[in-house]
Write an enzyme that holds these catalytic residues in place. Structure first.
Site, PDB file in Angstrom:
ATOM      1  N   ASN A  93       0.846  -1.200   0.000  1.00 36.68           N
ATOM      2  CA  ASN A  93       0.000   0.000   0.000  1.00 36.68           C
ATOM      3  C   ASN A  93       0.879   1.248   0.000  1.00 36.68           C
ATOM      4  O   ASN A  93       1.483   1.590   1.010  1.00 36.68           O
ATOM      5  CB  ASN A  93      -0.918  -0.054   1.237  1.00 36.68           C
ATOM      6  N   CYS A 141      -2.361   5.406   0.634  1.00 29.92           N
ATOM      7  CA  CYS A 141      -3.295   5.985   1.609  1.00 29.92           C
ATOM      8  C   CYS A 141      -3.360   7.513   1.384  1.00 29.92           C
ATOM      9  O   CYS A 141      -2.325   8.181   1.350  1.00 29.92           O
ATOM     10  CB  CYS A 141      -2.851   5.676   3.035  1.00 29.92           C
ATOM     11  N   GLY A 172     -12.829   0.764  -7.051  1.00 32.48           N
ATOM     12  CA  GLY A 172     -13.239   2.170  -7.021  1.00 32.48           C
ATOM     13  C   GLY A 172     -14.687   2.291  -7.461  1.00 32.48           C
ATOM     14  O   GLY A 172     -14.987   2.199  -8.656  1.00 32.48           O
ATOM     15  N   GLY A 173     -15.591   2.445  -6.500  1.00 27.97           N
ATOM     16  CA  GLY A 173     -16.990   2.713  -6.824  1.00 27.97           C
ATOM     17  C   GLY A 173     -17.764   1.541  -7.376  1.00 27.97           C
ATOM     18  O   GLY A 173     -18.783   1.730  -8.038  1.00 27.97           O
TER      19      GLY A 173
HETATM   20  C1  LIG Z   1     -13.185   3.494   5.670  1.00 28.57           C
HETATM   21  C2  LIG Z   1     -12.171   3.062   4.673  1.00 28.57           C
HETATM   22  C3  LIG Z   1     -10.961   2.532   5.093  1.00 28.57           C
HETATM   23  C4  LIG Z   1      -9.989   2.137   4.163  1.00 28.57           C
HETATM   24  N1  LIG Z   1      -8.826   1.577   4.599  1.00 28.57           N
HETATM   25  C5  LIG Z   1      -7.911   1.126   3.708  1.00 28.57           C
HETATM   26  C6  LIG Z   1      -6.725   0.465   4.135  1.00 28.57           C
HETATM   27  O1  LIG Z   1      -6.478   0.255   5.315  1.00 28.57           O
HETATM   28  N2  LIG Z   1      -5.859   0.060   3.171  1.00 28.57           N
HETATM   29  C7  LIG Z   1      -6.088   0.243   1.839  1.00 28.57           C
HETATM   30  O2  LIG Z   1      -5.276  -0.170   1.004  1.00 28.57           O
HETATM   31  N3  LIG Z   1      -7.209   0.854   1.413  1.00 28.57           N
HETATM   32  C8  LIG Z   1      -8.113   1.290   2.306  1.00 28.57           C
HETATM   33  N4  LIG Z   1      -9.271   1.882   1.874  1.00 28.57           N
HETATM   34  C9  LIG Z   1      -9.486   2.063   0.424  1.00 28.57           C
HETATM   35  C10 LIG Z   1     -10.342   0.939  -0.174  1.00 28.57           C
HETATM   36  O3  LIG Z   1      -9.720  -0.308  -0.037  1.00 28.57           O
HETATM   37  C11 LIG Z   1     -10.630   1.203  -1.654  1.00 28.57           C
HETATM   38  O4  LIG Z   1      -9.413   1.213  -2.369  1.00 28.57           O
HETATM   39  C12 LIG Z   1     -11.333   2.537  -1.913  1.00 28.57           C
HETATM   40  O5  LIG Z   1     -12.276   2.803  -0.896  1.00 28.57           O
HETATM   41  C13 LIG Z   1     -12.039   2.586  -3.271  1.00 28.57           C
HETATM   42  O6  LIG Z   1     -12.963   1.530  -3.400  1.00 28.57           O
HETATM   43  P1  LIG Z   1     -14.549   1.675  -3.092  1.00 28.57           P
HETATM   44  O7  LIG Z   1     -15.047   2.801  -3.920  1.00 28.57           O
HETATM   45  O8  LIG Z   1     -15.117   0.330  -3.432  1.00 28.57           O
HETATM   46  O9  LIG Z   1     -14.660   1.976  -1.632  1.00 28.57           O
HETATM   47  C14 LIG Z   1     -10.237   2.290   2.786  1.00 28.57           C
HETATM   48  C15 LIG Z   1     -11.466   2.830   2.362  1.00 28.57           C
HETATM   49  C16 LIG Z   1     -12.424   3.200   3.283  1.00 28.57           C
HETATM   50  C17 LIG Z   1     -13.743   3.754   2.789  1.00 28.57           C
END
Ligand SMILES: Cc1cc2nc3c(=O)[nH]c(=O)nc-3n(C[C@H](O)[C@H](O)[C@H](O)COP(=O)(O)O)c2cc1C
Length: 391
Positions: A135, A138, A254-255
């Site tokens: 990762n 962040c 993503g979404g």
């Molecule tokens: C509350 C929250 C916590 C997250 N924590 C992490 C994390 O610890 N490590 C990571 O690689 N991505 C983290 N993400 C990112 C998600 O894994 C993902 O890449 C991002 O939210 C986009 O996908 P989505 O639109 O399906 O949420 C986090 C996202 C959210 C919403």
């Protein structure tokens, strides 16, 4: 259900829907719940360097972003796991692994890549993970520690992080890139050159949650990560741009909240899919719903495997210069479908035409000579009565 098995970076997953690293996989029980609910695999919450700001309290750390009453996205300032790696391995991993869960370990890139590699090695030695996801994306840390998206905007850092983890472990290694970047391609290529087995595209978008206009205070007092349906167009841009130039497989995230989203991302070059916000909003049952939709789609289309649709849309994405060579088009109306012409009343298309090509006198009249072919009227028409056709 059709055969949704997929091979990704040399590992077989029972289906392409993976729980993305975030809150729904913060401990062993939840990580296993996603598996029991049908996920093809799980990326537990990222294991972090022991930095002080990654600890609690970070209360009220998620804000929904709405358009009217509809949720369109979410900004969070959650950061990484607050559980020490050793505690996770000793107290959570066995539970997470029950039923042979396909676990992808997310390791946060440490400032010293050797440390990232050491953590990955410790995790590999448990024998309970199938691959690694580094990762570097962040969206929150923007200080001197540089343990977040700033790393993921530097091709050399992406290279050295992948190189170090690649040397430290024998399992496949991928890197999760940041959409907070004007061009992800150099980072993706650097990771590929360093020996990455795959790419995860992408994390959440660095953003701001808004201001409470009654108090004048920010809704979240720090910059956070934007996720959910609103970021899909941003992530799709990155996935397709990278898919055109790399030879390693892509996990898209993503979404994504419907089976249609999954198909779109696959047509843009993704092999597997990760989901976070949709699971946070709707629960782990979302996996089954999307899987059923995918299965029915395959049946309708007569597909043996979803891999046959991978990258289908890519050759059709052209440059703006190439588009400029295409002949002009203008809006034309099907009089039998148009509400205004059949029943009267609807004037939505007129309100969005800024070229004087649509007027009501009193019924709809189109002035093709004024039409600039922008197409907004065809998008707004509630019944699909307007179409762009050659001038
Ligand atoms: C509350 C929250 C916590 C997250 N924590 C992490 C994390 O610890 N490590 C990571 O690689 N991505 C983290 N993400 C990112 C998600 O894994 C993902 O890449 C991002 O939210 C986009 O996908 P989505 O639109 O399906 O949420 C986090 C996202 C959210 C919403």
């Amino acid at each position: 259900m059709g055969n949704l098995e997929v091979e990704f970076a040399g590992v077989r997953f029972r289906n392409p829907l993976i729980l993305a690293s975030a809150t729904p996989g913060w401990d062993g029980e939840r990580s296993n719940q996603a598996w029991r609910a049908g996920a093809g695999g799980v990326v537990p919450k990222s294991f972090a360097p022991p930095v002080k700001w990654a600890q609690h309290p970070r209360c009220g750390r998620m804000k929904l972003i709405k358009y009217g009453k509809n949720r369109i996205g979410m900004v969070n300032i959650e950061l990484y796991t607050t559980m020490a790696l050793q505690d996770w391995l000793e107290n959570e991993l066995d539970k997470a692994y029950e039923g042979n869960n396909s676990i992808i370990a997310s390791v946060v890139a440490h400032p010293d890549p050797e440390d990232t590699g050491k953590n990955a090695r410790i995790i590999q030695d448990t024998g309970k993970v199938v691959m690694f996801e580094i990762n570097v994306s962040c969206p929150m840390p923007a200080g001197e520690d540089r343990v977040g998206f700033q790393m993921g905007n530097d091709p050399e850092t992406c290279y050295t992080q992948v190189e170090a983890v690649r040397k430290a472990v024998s399992l496949p290694v991928g890197i999760k890139l940041t959409p907070t970047s004007h061009n992800m391609v150099p980072m993706a290529q650097a990771a590929e050159q360093a020996g990455a087995d795959y790419l995860t595209i992408a994390n959440s978008v660095r953003s701001f949650a808004g201001v409470d206009i009654n108090t004048g205070l920010p809704k979240l007092a720090a910059y956070g990560g934007y996720s959910g349906p609103a970021i899909k167009p941003i992530t799709q841009r990155h996935v397709s741009e990278v898919a055109k130039v790399v030879n390693i497989p892509i996990a898209a995230v993503g979404g994504i909240s419907t089976w249609e989203d999954v198909v779109e991302y696959m047509m843009l070059g993704a092999t597997i899919i990760q989901i976070c916000t949709s699971i946070m909003w709707h629960g782990y049952g979302r996996f089954r719903r999307i899987l059923e939709g995918l299965s029915q789609y395959m049946e309708r289309k007569g597909l043996d495997s979803l891999q046959s649709i991978r990258g289908k849309a890519l050759p059709h994405i052209v440059t703006i210069e190439e588009l400029a060579k295409k002949p002009p088009m203008v809006a034309q109306v099907d009089p039998e479908t148009c509400i205004n012409l059949t029943k009267g009343g609807c004037e939505r298309c007129g309100k969005v035409c800024f070229y004087g090509a649509i007027e009501f006198a009193p019924k709809l009249a189109l002035y093709g000579e004024n039409c600039d072919g922008c197409g907004l009227c065809t998008e707004i028409c509630p019944v699909g009565a307007l179409k762009l056709l050659p001038a």
